[in-house]
Motif scaffolding. Structure first.
Motif, mmCIF file in Angstrom:
data_model
loop_
_atom_site.group_PDB
_atom_site.id
_atom_site.type_symbol
_atom_site.label_atom_id
_atom_site.label_comp_id
_atom_site.label_asym_id
_atom_site.label_seq_id
_atom_site.Cartn_x
_atom_site.Cartn_y
_atom_site.Cartn_z
ATOM 1 N N LEU A 187 0.805 -1.219 0.000
ATOM 2 C CA LEU A 187 0.000 0.000 0.000
ATOM 3 C C LEU A 187 0.843 1.277 0.000
ATOM 4 O O LEU A 187 0.365 2.337 -0.417
ATOM 5 N N GLU A 188 2.067 1.179 0.463
ATOM 6 C CA GLU A 188 2.939 2.358 0.527
ATOM 7 C C GLU A 188 3.256 2.924 -0.856
ATOM 8 O O GLU A 188 3.644 4.083 -0.985
ATOM 9 N N ASP A 189 3.086 2.106 -1.906
ATOM 10 C CA ASP A 189 3.434 2.529 -3.265
ATOM 11 C C ASP A 189 2.260 3.118 -4.035
ATOM 12 O O ASP A 189 2.376 3.414 -5.232
ATOM 13 N N PHE A 190 1.100 3.276 -3.373
ATOM 14 C CA PHE A 190 -0.096 3.735 -4.084
ATOM 15 C C PHE A 190 -0.719 4.959 -3.430
ATOM 16 O O PHE A 190 -0.491 5.243 -2.251
ATOM 17 N N SER A 191 -1.523 5.651 -4.237
ATOM 18 C CA SER A 191 -2.359 6.739 -3.730
ATOM 19 C C SER A 191 -3.700 6.637 -4.437
ATOM 20 O O SER A 191 -3.756 6.585 -5.669
ATOM 21 N N ALA A 216 -7.757 -4.747 11.415
ATOM 22 C CA ALA A 216 -7.908 -3.354 11.842
ATOM 23 C C ALA A 216 -6.666 -2.551 11.464
ATOM 24 O O ALA A 216 -6.772 -1.412 10.990
ATOM 25 N N HIS A 217 -5.503 -3.143 11.656
ATOM 26 C CA HIS A 217 -4.244 -2.445 11.339
ATOM 27 C C HIS A 217 -4.104 -2.238 9.834
ATOM 28 O O HIS A 217 -3.664 -1.165 9.381
ATOM 29 N N LEU A 218 -4.513 -3.222 9.029
ATOM 30 C CA LEU A 218 -4.472 -3.066 7.572
ATOM 31 C C LEU A 218 -5.449 -1.984 7.124
ATOM 32 O O LEU A 218 -5.137 -1.176 6.241
ATOM 33 N N ASN A 219 -6.618 -1.931 7.739
ATOM 34 C CA ASN A 219 -7.590 -0.881 7.433
ATOM 35 C C ASN A 219 -7.015 0.502 7.695
ATOM 36 O O ASN A 219 -7.275 1.447 6.936
ATOM 37 N N GLN A 220 -6.238 0.643 8.755
ATOM 38 C CA GLN A 220 -5.595 1.924 9.064
ATOM 39 C C GLN A 220 -4.629 2.326 7.953
ATOM 40 O O GLN A 220 -4.567 3.500 7.562
ATOM 41 N N LYS A 221 -3.869 1.363 7.444
ATOM 42 C CA LYS A 221 -2.937 1.629 6.339
ATOM 43 C C LYS A 221 -3.698 2.020 5.078
ATOM 44 O O LYS A 221 -3.266 2.884 4.307
ATOM 45 N N MET A 222 -4.841 1.381 4.857
ATOM 46 C CA MET A 222 -5.668 1.724 3.700
ATOM 47 C C MET A 222 -6.176 3.158 3.800
ATOM 48 O O MET A 222 -6.206 3.891 2.812
ATOM 49 N N MET A 223 -6.564 3.554 4.997
ATOM 50 C CA MET A 223 -7.043 4.923 5.206
ATOM 51 C C MET A 223 -5.951 5.931 4.895
ATOM 52 O O MET A 223 -6.214 7.000 4.333
ATOM 53 N N ALA A 224 -4.712 5.604 5.253
ATOM 54 C CA ALA A 224 -3.586 6.509 4.993
ATOM 55 C C ALA A 224 -3.288 6.615 3.499
ATOM 56 O O ALA A 224 -2.749 7.622 3.035
ATOM 57 N N THR A 225 -3.667 5.579 2.735
ATOM 58 C CA THR A 225 -3.410 5.556 1.292
ATOM 59 C C THR A 225 -4.480 6.305 0.510
ATOM 60 O O THR A 225 -4.227 6.780 -0.601
ATOM 61 N N ALA A 226 -5.676 6.426 1.078
ATOM 62 C CA ALA A 226 -6.801 7.035 0.374
ATOM 63 C C ALA A 226 -7.037 8.474 0.831
ATOM 64 O O ALA A 226 -6.775 8.829 1.973
ATOM 65 N N GLN A 227 -7.549 9.286 -0.086
ATOM 66 C CA GLN A 227 -7.870 10.671 0.248
ATOM 67 C C GLN A 227 -9.181 10.791 1.017
ATOM 68 O O GLN A 227 -9.400 11.744 1.751
ATOM 69 N N LYS A 228 -10.050 9.804 0.847
ATOM 70 C CA LYS A 228 -11.370 9.849 1.473
ATOM 71 C C LYS A 228 -11.767 8.450 1.930
ATOM 72 O O LYS A 228 -11.555 7.475 1.204
ATOM 73 N N THR A 229 -12.348 8.345 3.133
ATOM 74 C CA THR A 229 -12.796 7.058 3.663
ATOM 75 C C THR A 229 -14.315 7.038 3.751
ATOM 76 O O THR A 229 -14.924 7.868 4.430
#
Length: 279
Positions: A187-191, A216-229
């Motif tokens: 996920l660190e390589d995407f936006s 839950a921890h993966l969901n947090q990383k996903m939130m950091a990758t996306a502009q809107k949740t």
């Protein structure tokens, strides 16, 4: 003039007065409990501070009342209040959850799909509500989807205009989704523009939760990758808690749910800046 003599009540009178006070106390407790249960039946949830004001008693008194009622299996205590529903969720197989509130999830997924724009890049997390989204996606132009859920990926693979990036990692049998450091690292390589997130519980005080801490921890990383949740959750998820906390309500942008949600819950979320879409 003789001095005034001290009057000592007869022991029988003292005992009688004690009984009256005791009976009044019992009546007050019974009335409070009847009031609390009535509010629960009406709204499904009661708040300690509100009950203190309405009944003109202390927080200690209300908490004791709630404990007594919980001991009688008449309610479930939660942070700051009580609910008629068990607030603690358990992990169920995805094929079992898929059949629960199927129509509500379909409508939620349909509303979520309408938010996808041409040439969008989105993340779809795991769960049956987001699976309903995947079934309803009709992309205009190219669409890129990142997901850790196998059921979501298999649904989207049927459409050539959708590019699917499948996250890798430890596969959970119950959710058919992956968790762990491999998925988080990718996920660190995407936006992406949006994250469509499914949850097991939404508590107004505790926030968004799932039954698995790694998820839950993966969901947090996903939130950091996306502009809107954007959270997809049917109304049965409100007032419940899972084991793993994802985030607070103030950290999300929108919730899409059904008409079963309580008005006080909607107002509370909107006061926190969360858009609530009811389908």
């Amino acid at each position: 003039m003789p001095g005034r003599q001290n009057f000592t009540p007869h022991p029988v009178i003292t005992h009688f007065n004690t009984l009256i006070l005791s009976d009044m106390s019992m009546i007050n407790i019974a009335e409070r409990h009847k009031f609390i249960l009535g509010k629960l039946q009406e709204k499904g949830y009661v708040n300690v501070l509100e009950l203190c004001k309405e009944l003109d008693v202390s927080g200690v008194t209300i908490r004791k009342d709630l404990k007594l009622l919980e001991d009688k299996s008449l309610l479930f205590r939660s942070h700051g209040g009580a609910t008629v529903h068990n607030p603690y969720t358990i992990d169920k197989p995805v094929n079992e959850k898929e059949n629960i509130r199927r129509e509500e999830k379909h409508n939620i997924g349909l509303a979520a799909a309408a938010l996808i724009v041409p040439n969008d890049a989105i993340i779809i997390a795991s769960g049956t509500s987001v699976q309903a989204l995947a079934k309803n996606i009709q992309p205009k132009g190219h669409l890129t989807v990142i997901t850790g859920a196998l059921n979501v990926a298999l649904e989207l693979l049927r459409r050539p205009e959708i590019e699917v990036i499948q996250l890798g990692g430890h596969l959970r049998n119950s959710s058919t989704s992956v968790t762990g450091s491999y998925a988080e690292k990718i996920l660190e390589d995407f936006s992406c523009s949006k994250l469509f997130l499914g949850v097991d519980g939404i508590d107004l005080e505790f926030g968004l939760t799932t039954t698995n801490i790694m998820e839950a921890h993966l969901n947090q990383k996903m939130m950091a990758t996306a502009q809107k949740t954007i959270v997809l959750a049917d109304s049965s998820k409100f007032g419940k808690r899972g084991f793993g906390r994802i985030c607070g309500l103030e950290d999300i942008d929108e919730v899409i749910t059904d008409h079963g949600i309580g008005e006080h819950v909607v107002k509370k979320m909107e006061d926190m800046g969360v858009k609530v879409t009811i389908v």
